[in-house]
Design a protein around this motif. Structure first.
Motif, mmCIF file in Angstrom:
data_model
loop_
_atom_site.group_PDB
_atom_site.id
_atom_site.type_symbol
_atom_site.label_atom_id
_atom_site.label_comp_id
_atom_site.label_asym_id
_atom_site.label_seq_id
_atom_site.Cartn_x
_atom_site.Cartn_y
_atom_site.Cartn_z
ATOM 1 N N GLU A 123 0.773 -1.247 -0.033
ATOM 2 C CA GLU A 123 -0.046 -0.183 -0.047
ATOM 3 C C GLU A 123 0.938 1.327 0.032
ATOM 4 N N ALA A 124 1.964 1.189 0.832
ATOM 5 C CA ALA A 124 2.791 2.446 0.843
ATOM 6 C C ALA A 124 3.781 2.487 -0.467
ATOM 7 N N TRP A 125 3.911 1.454 -1.161
ATOM 8 C CA TRP A 125 4.709 1.559 -2.493
ATOM 9 C C TRP A 125 3.623 2.473 -3.375
ATOM 10 N N ASN A 126 2.236 1.907 -3.305
ATOM 11 C CA ASN A 126 1.176 2.687 -4.171
ATOM 12 C C ASN A 126 0.783 4.050 -3.725
ATOM 13 N N ASP A 127 1.363 4.411 -2.682
ATOM 14 C CA ASP A 127 0.762 5.656 -2.121
ATOM 15 C C ASP A 127 0.806 6.650 -3.108
ATOM 16 N N GLU A 128 -0.356 7.211 -3.313
ATOM 17 C CA GLU A 128 -0.385 8.322 -4.306
ATOM 18 C C GLU A 128 0.727 9.677 -4.114
ATOM 19 N N ASP A 129 0.953 9.923 -2.909
ATOM 20 C CA ASP A 129 2.193 10.776 -2.703
ATOM 21 C C ASP A 129 3.415 9.688 -2.699
ATOM 22 N N VAL A 130 4.203 10.134 -3.564
ATOM 23 C CA VAL A 130 5.591 8.958 -3.945
ATOM 24 C C VAL A 130 6.535 9.397 -2.621
ATOM 25 N N GLU A 131 6.298 10.508 -2.049
ATOM 26 C CA GLU A 131 7.261 10.536 -0.903
ATOM 27 C C GLU A 131 6.786 9.673 0.290
ATOM 28 N N ASN A 132 5.965 9.098 0.257
ATOM 29 C CA ASN A 132 5.473 8.120 1.378
ATOM 30 C C ASN A 132 5.777 6.538 1.167
ATOM 31 N N ILE A 133 6.543 6.484 0.012
ATOM 32 C CA ILE A 133 6.986 4.951 -0.249
ATOM 33 C C ILE A 133 7.763 4.434 0.913
ATOM 34 N N PRO A 134 7.681 3.187 1.143
ATOM 35 C CA PRO A 134 8.212 2.752 2.605
ATOM 36 C C PRO A 134 9.583 2.636 2.798
ATOM 37 N N ILE A 135 10.307 2.989 1.612
ATOM 38 C CA ILE A 135 11.596 2.910 1.792
ATOM 39 C C ILE A 135 12.472 4.151 1.533
ATOM 40 N N TYR A 136 13.198 4.710 2.326
ATOM 41 C CA TYR A 136 13.949 6.075 2.358
ATOM 42 C C TYR A 136 15.169 5.800 1.707
ATOM 43 N N GLU A 137 15.489 6.395 0.277
ATOM 44 C CA GLU A 137 16.855 6.313 -0.447
ATOM 45 C C GLU A 137 16.622 7.568 -1.366
ATOM 46 N N PRO A 138 17.909 8.340 -1.012
ATOM 47 C CA PRO A 138 17.800 9.675 -2.039
ATOM 48 C C PRO A 138 17.848 9.193 -3.318
ATOM 49 N N GLY A 139 16.903 9.839 -4.123
ATOM 50 C CA GLY A 139 16.510 9.805 -5.435
ATOM 51 C C GLY A 139 15.471 8.750 -6.014
ATOM 52 N N LEU A 140 15.259 7.709 -5.024
ATOM 53 C CA LEU A 140 14.375 6.797 -5.196
ATOM 54 C C LEU A 140 13.006 7.184 -5.726
ATOM 55 N N SER A 141 12.348 8.178 -4.760
ATOM 56 C CA SER A 141 11.099 8.565 -5.108
ATOM 57 C C SER A 141 10.973 8.986 -6.630
ATOM 58 N N GLN A 142 11.873 9.870 -7.142
ATOM 59 C CA GLN A 142 12.010 10.252 -8.555
ATOM 60 C C GLN A 142 11.622 9.181 -9.422
ATOM 61 N N VAL A 143 12.451 8.001 -9.452
ATOM 62 C CA VAL A 143 12.460 6.912 -10.005
ATOM 63 C C VAL A 143 11.202 6.240 -10.313
ATOM 64 N N VAL A 144 10.655 6.077 -8.964
ATOM 65 C CA VAL A 144 9.377 5.591 -8.858
ATOM 66 C C VAL A 144 8.226 6.427 -9.595
ATOM 67 N N ASN A 178 16.581 5.060 6.636
ATOM 68 C CA ASN A 178 15.566 5.074 7.725
ATOM 69 C C ASN A 178 15.819 3.306 8.317
ATOM 70 N N ASP A 179 16.710 2.723 7.733
ATOM 71 C CA ASP A 179 16.919 1.260 8.248
ATOM 72 C C ASP A 179 17.605 1.436 9.367
ATOM 73 N N THR A 180 17.065 0.636 10.657
ATOM 74 C CA THR A 180 17.911 0.496 11.841
ATOM 75 C C THR A 180 18.217 -0.881 12.035
ATOM 76 N N ARG A 181 18.290 -1.852 11.319
ATOM 77 C CA ARG A 181 18.403 -3.297 11.579
ATOM 78 C C ARG A 181 20.040 -3.547 12.014
ATOM 79 N N GLU A 182 20.041 -3.885 13.096
ATOM 80 C CA GLU A 182 21.623 -4.272 13.557
ATOM 81 C C GLU A 182 22.363 -3.158 13.954
ATOM 82 N N SER A 183 21.492 -1.953 13.933
ATOM 83 C CA SER A 183 22.507 -0.461 14.139
ATOM 84 C C SER A 183 23.103 -0.477 15.537
ATOM 85 N N ALA A 184 24.305 -0.031 15.582
ATOM 86 C CA ALA A 184 24.954 -0.151 16.808
ATOM 87 C C ALA A 184 24.377 0.849 17.883
ATOM 88 N N ALA A 185 23.413 1.815 17.445
ATOM 89 C CA ALA A 185 22.747 2.535 18.408
ATOM 90 C C ALA A 185 22.019 1.578 19.336
#
Ligand code: NAD
Ligand code: UDX
Length: 464
Positions: free
Chosen positions: A42-63, A345-352
């Motif tokens: 659902e998030a990948w299909n969100d009308e507002d492309v800024e809401n896709i579930p993964i934050y990566e620089p430049g990704l929303s433009q490609v999508v 925005n990924d936190t998997r195994e983050s040292a924090a």
């Protein structure tokens, strides 16, 4: 063989960006990314492309460019499999948490479920591509499952491991050092399948960077690459501790060593410890595989990379406690940065996560600020460790939406992710609003020492 329809199972950090780039670069191919996680689709299909579930620089433009044209996100796995000539499997392969190989081996249950679903649904020949990182010889098991359904469908299995790093996924996909494709190059059908995938990447990547090998070399190369990269970080982190004892500065050592063209400058940045969903999982998997072949020296060699990383995280947290007069009980400690590296925005195994857990065991009050990580994720990460109850984690950890809210009235600030914005903070303001002495711990070598000391901070930086 020209591929017209691609299906990718798994709309995660790899499946999403990889397929978005393939769709953008190959407008004549229909790409459908499927997942069982409805919320994610659902998030990948969100009308507002800024809401896709993964934050990566430049990704929303490609999508934005490809979505709805030849890029689709769906939960209808069966129909996407049915239509596809080529199926990428890009599901998660986490470390096993149960049974044989618990805490070491890769859990292949999601992969096997995909294989069984493909076997059940397919009516036409398919090329199945392993995109997930898998133990060497997994393709054999996949082939076994697929070939034993008796419905006359022919399968070719390729290994096409992904080398993208998070935070730079789009750049890495647009301009990779190499793309690795392993296939059954001894047979005509195998060669054709490899060529079909080569043709897709050749839309935007020079042919000399498209490397073809046998399947086993491809599978093992992925584990090897991650092990080598992580080993460099553990090597420089080992030196960071020695630097702190001897007056050497790890940044200077790293620069001096990295200028040797045989060594190279990349991946020599000392830190509070590497995180991310891949390094630890893939090395543990390598250790497990080595052990299962009776190669104990090989296993021990690679395990040390993980042990060193665990030590680095613990050592950093212990340094905070020791510096704060051997107790942090009831003291407010601000953590700046929760993601495992900047620009994700990924936190998997983050040292924090581990530093916070250590400090919580010492009864500290933790306040976290991260520009991209959601509050629920931070609590979920701590809950996952099972060190204390969910209620206690919520009582002792506060998540705020502005850095100055975290640092106000804090005894200490710890920088754990190298977000660029932390360099530009008003450190004068932070200093004046903190309790004194004001301690600042830089786990990323992000901040400049002299100016911070001039403001009055008691400053500690890894390896210096
Ligand atoms: P992820 O957890 O972000 O995504 C995997 C997705 O697969 C999830 O959304 C999950 O719901 C879905 N899934 C699981 N089983 C499914 C099924 N049977 N049918 C449909 N969907 C299913 O994982 P990721 O980070 O994208 O990693 C995927 C693989 O790629 C792993 O093997 C990982 O090691 C490898 N890899 C990851 C990275 C990285 O930077 N994250 C880089 C290179 C390789
Ligand atoms: C890694 C691999 O780089 C990538 O090729 C693979 O496909 C997936 O795993 P990723 O985990 O996304 O990518 O990020 P990476 O840039 O490798 O960083 C991993 C961790 O190492 C981060 O926590 C990072 O902060 C840390 N790191 C990296 C250092 O501490 N020092 C360095 O010099 C480099």
């Amino acid at each position: 063989m020209k591929i017209k329809n691609i299906c990718c199972i798994g709309a995660g950090y790899v499946g999403g960006p990889t397929m978005a780039v393939i769709a953008q670069k190959c407008p004549e191919i229909n790409v459908t990314v499927v997942d069982i996680n409805e919320e994610r689709i659902e998030a990948w299909n969100d009308e507002d492309v800024e809401n896709i579930p993964i934050y990566e620089p430049g990704l929303s433009q490609v999508v934005k460019e490809a979505r709805g044209r030849n890029l689709f996100f769906s939960t209808d796995v069966d129909s996407a499999i049915d239509k596809a000539d080529m199926i990428f499997i890009s599901v998660n392969t986490p470390t096993k948490t149960y049974g044989i190989g618990k805490g070491m081996a890769a859990d292949l249950k999601y992969i096997e479920l995909c294989a069984r679903q493909i076997a059940r649904v397919s009516k036409t020949d398919k090329i199945v591509v392993e995109k997930s990182t898998l133990p060497v010889r997994t393709a054999e098991a996949l082939k076994n499952i697929l070939d034993n359904t008796g419905n006359g469908v022919n399968y070719q299995i390729l290994s096409n491991p992904e080398f993208l790093a998070e935070g730079t996924a789009v750049d890495d996909l647009m301009n990779p050092d190499r793309v690795l494709i392993g296939g059954d190059i001894d047979t005509t059908e195998g060669k054709e399948a490899v060529e079909a995938l080569v043709d897709i990447y050749a839309h935007w990547i020079p042919r000399e960077r498209l490397l073809t090998t046998n399947v086993w070399s491809s599978e093992l190369s992925k584990l090897t690459a991650n092990a080598f990269l992580a080993q460099r970080v553990s090597s420089i982190n080992a030196m960071s501790e020695l630097c702190e004892k001897t007056g050497a500065d790890v940044n200077e050592v790293s620069k001096a060593v990295g200028m040797d063209s045989r060594i190279g400058a990349k991946f020599l940045k000392s830190s509070v410890g590497f995180g991310g969903s891949c390094f630890q999982k893939d090395i543990l998997n390598l250790v497990y595989i080595s052990k299962s072949f009776g190669l104990h020296e090989v296993a021990d060699y690679w395990e040390q990379v993980i042990l060193m990383n665990d030590h680095q995280k613990r050592r950093f947290a212990a340094k905070i406690v020791q510096t704060l007069f051997n107790t942090v009980s009831g003291k407010k400690i601000a953590i700046l940065g929760w993601a495992f590296k900047k620009d994700t925005n990924d936190t998997r195994e983050s040292a924090a996560i581990y530093v916070a857990d250590y400090l919580l065991n010492e009864q500290a009050e933790i306040v976290v600020y991260d520009p991209k990580v959601k509050t629920e994720q931070i609590y979920a990460d701590l809950d996952y460790l099972n060190t204390r109850s969910t209620e206690e984690n919520r009582a002792r950890v506060t998540v705020v939406n502005a850095p100055y809210k975290a640092t106000k009235d804090a005894h200490a600030v710890a920088v754990l992710t190298e977000w660029d914005e932390f360099k530009e903070l008003d450190w004068q303001k932070i200093y004046s609003e903190m309790l004194k002495p004001a301690f600042l711990f830089d786990g990323r070598r992000l901040l400049e020492r002299k100016s911070k000391e001039e403001l009055g901070f008691e400053f500690y930086a890894i390896g210096n």
